[in-house]
Scaffold this motif. Sequence first.
Motif, mmCIF file in Angstrom:
data_model
loop_
_atom_site.group_PDB
_atom_site.id
_atom_site.type_symbol
_atom_site.label_atom_id
_atom_site.label_comp_id
_atom_site.label_asym_id
_atom_site.label_seq_id
_atom_site.Cartn_x
_atom_site.Cartn_y
_atom_site.Cartn_z
ATOM 1 N N HIS A 1 -42.301 -0.501 20.423
ATOM 2 C CA HIS A 1 -42.100 0.817 19.823
ATOM 3 C C HIS A 1 -43.414 1.310 19.213
ATOM 4 C CE1 HIS A 1 -37.675 0.359 20.103
ATOM 5 N NE2 HIS A 1 -37.960 -0.922 19.906
ATOM 6 N N ALA A 2 -43.610 2.641 19.246
ATOM 7 C CA ALA A 2 -44.824 3.227 18.682
ATOM 8 C C ALA A 2 -44.551 4.664 18.256
ATOM 9 C CB ALA A 2 -45.968 3.193 19.706
ATOM 10 N N PRO A 3 -45.253 5.152 17.234
ATOM 11 C CA PRO A 3 -45.153 6.574 16.901
ATOM 12 C C PRO A 3 -45.907 7.411 17.922
ATOM 13 C CG PRO A 3 -46.703 5.473 15.432
ATOM 14 C CD PRO A 3 -46.109 4.410 16.305
ATOM 15 N N GLU A 4 -45.467 8.659 18.108
ATOM 16 C CA GLU A 4 -46.155 9.611 18.977
ATOM 17 C C GLU A 4 -46.176 10.954 18.264
ATOM 18 O OE1 GLU A 4 -44.294 9.784 22.802
ATOM 19 O OE2 GLU A 4 -45.194 7.919 23.507
ATOM 20 N N LEU A 5 -47.324 11.299 17.689
ATOM 21 C CA LEU A 5 -47.429 12.535 16.921
ATOM 22 C C LEU A 5 -47.823 13.707 17.807
ATOM 23 C CD1 LEU A 5 -49.170 11.579 13.543
ATOM 24 C CD2 LEU A 5 -46.729 11.667 14.109
ATOM 25 N N THR A 6 -47.174 14.847 17.579
ATOM 26 C CA THR A 6 -47.555 16.112 18.182
ATOM 27 C C THR A 6 -47.691 17.151 17.074
ATOM 28 O OG1 THR A 6 -45.238 16.675 18.590
ATOM 29 C CG2 THR A 6 -46.459 15.644 20.391
ATOM 30 N N CYS A 7 -48.525 18.128 17.314
ATOM 31 C CA CYS A 7 -48.764 19.185 16.326
ATOM 32 C C CYS A 7 -47.789 20.326 16.563
ATOM 33 C CB CYS A 7 -50.209 19.668 16.433
ATOM 34 S SG CYS A 7 -50.595 21.068 15.359
ATOM 35 N N LEU A 8 -47.041 20.705 15.521
ATOM 36 C CA LEU A 8 -46.086 21.807 15.627
ATOM 37 C C LEU A 8 -46.679 23.135 15.180
ATOM 38 C CD1 LEU A 8 -42.737 20.189 14.412
ATOM 39 C CD2 LEU A 8 -43.691 20.317 16.716
ATOM 40 N N GLY A 9 -47.858 23.114 14.569
ATOM 41 C CA GLY A 9 -48.482 24.378 14.186
ATOM 42 C C GLY A 9 -49.219 24.300 12.865
ATOM 43 N N LEU A 10 -50.197 25.192 12.735
ATOM 44 C CA LEU A 10 -50.982 25.332 11.512
ATOM 45 C C LEU A 10 -50.638 26.665 10.876
ATOM 46 C CD1 LEU A 10 -53.320 24.113 9.767
ATOM 47 C CD2 LEU A 10 -54.884 25.483 11.163
#
Length: 244
Positions: free
Chosen positions: A111-120
């Motif tokens: 298992h691993a985290p997977e970060l995505t950017c939702l906005g600034l």
Amino acid sequence: YAEYSILDGDYNQNSQVEAGETVDMELQLHNYGSDDATDIFAILSTEHPQVTILEDETSFDPIVPDGDNVCLTPFSFSVDSECPDGTMIEFNLDIESDENSWGGSFYVEAHAPELTCLGLQVDDEINGQLDPGETRDLMLTVHNGGSGLLTGVGSLFTLTDEFITVDQNSCDLDEIAPGGSGELCFTVTAAPETPIGHTIEPGVLINGDLEYTAEFDLTLAIGLTVDGFETGDLNREDYVIKYF
């Protein structure tokens, strides 16, 4: 082979194998035969390039027919921090006893985290933008789409721009759970002479426990490029009215 259990007490004790983690693994054997199994010895191996086995041998007390026993000492292995979420790691198991020998394989999910950017977003109650002469917080929302928990979250905001001063360039979070989101806050000041529509291109580096890292390249335009009529009387900017 009957089942395995993961011992990860040095990290978050969730009984999962996670990228960047070193874990112990206990193995339970079942005797399906009609005689006692004695002097049992087992060797663990894998060909997966992102897994390193640290302790590959163990032994078992005698197992009576239709009985079970857990290994006397656990196996141990580490998983590379860049191992993708959902990777199925194949382990090979070779078992010998005074009576017989067996071989087989089984799989353990990483298992691993997977970060995505939702906005600034700009924290500004007037028009939601960073205008020349203003100091505002920039709120970056990131989502963990992986199945791994991300703990010890740190971030670094970087920007080199002649019109912008970075007042706060770091932000920390305790954790971002699988399927959850977190909000990081940075503070910047736009010089009064910043041209309307000037675009900045900051970068954000995010790190966490177990050597997790993620980088995002962002863009943000300065000032009102389209009148939003927030004031109701167009008095926010200097307008020239022409009649035809």
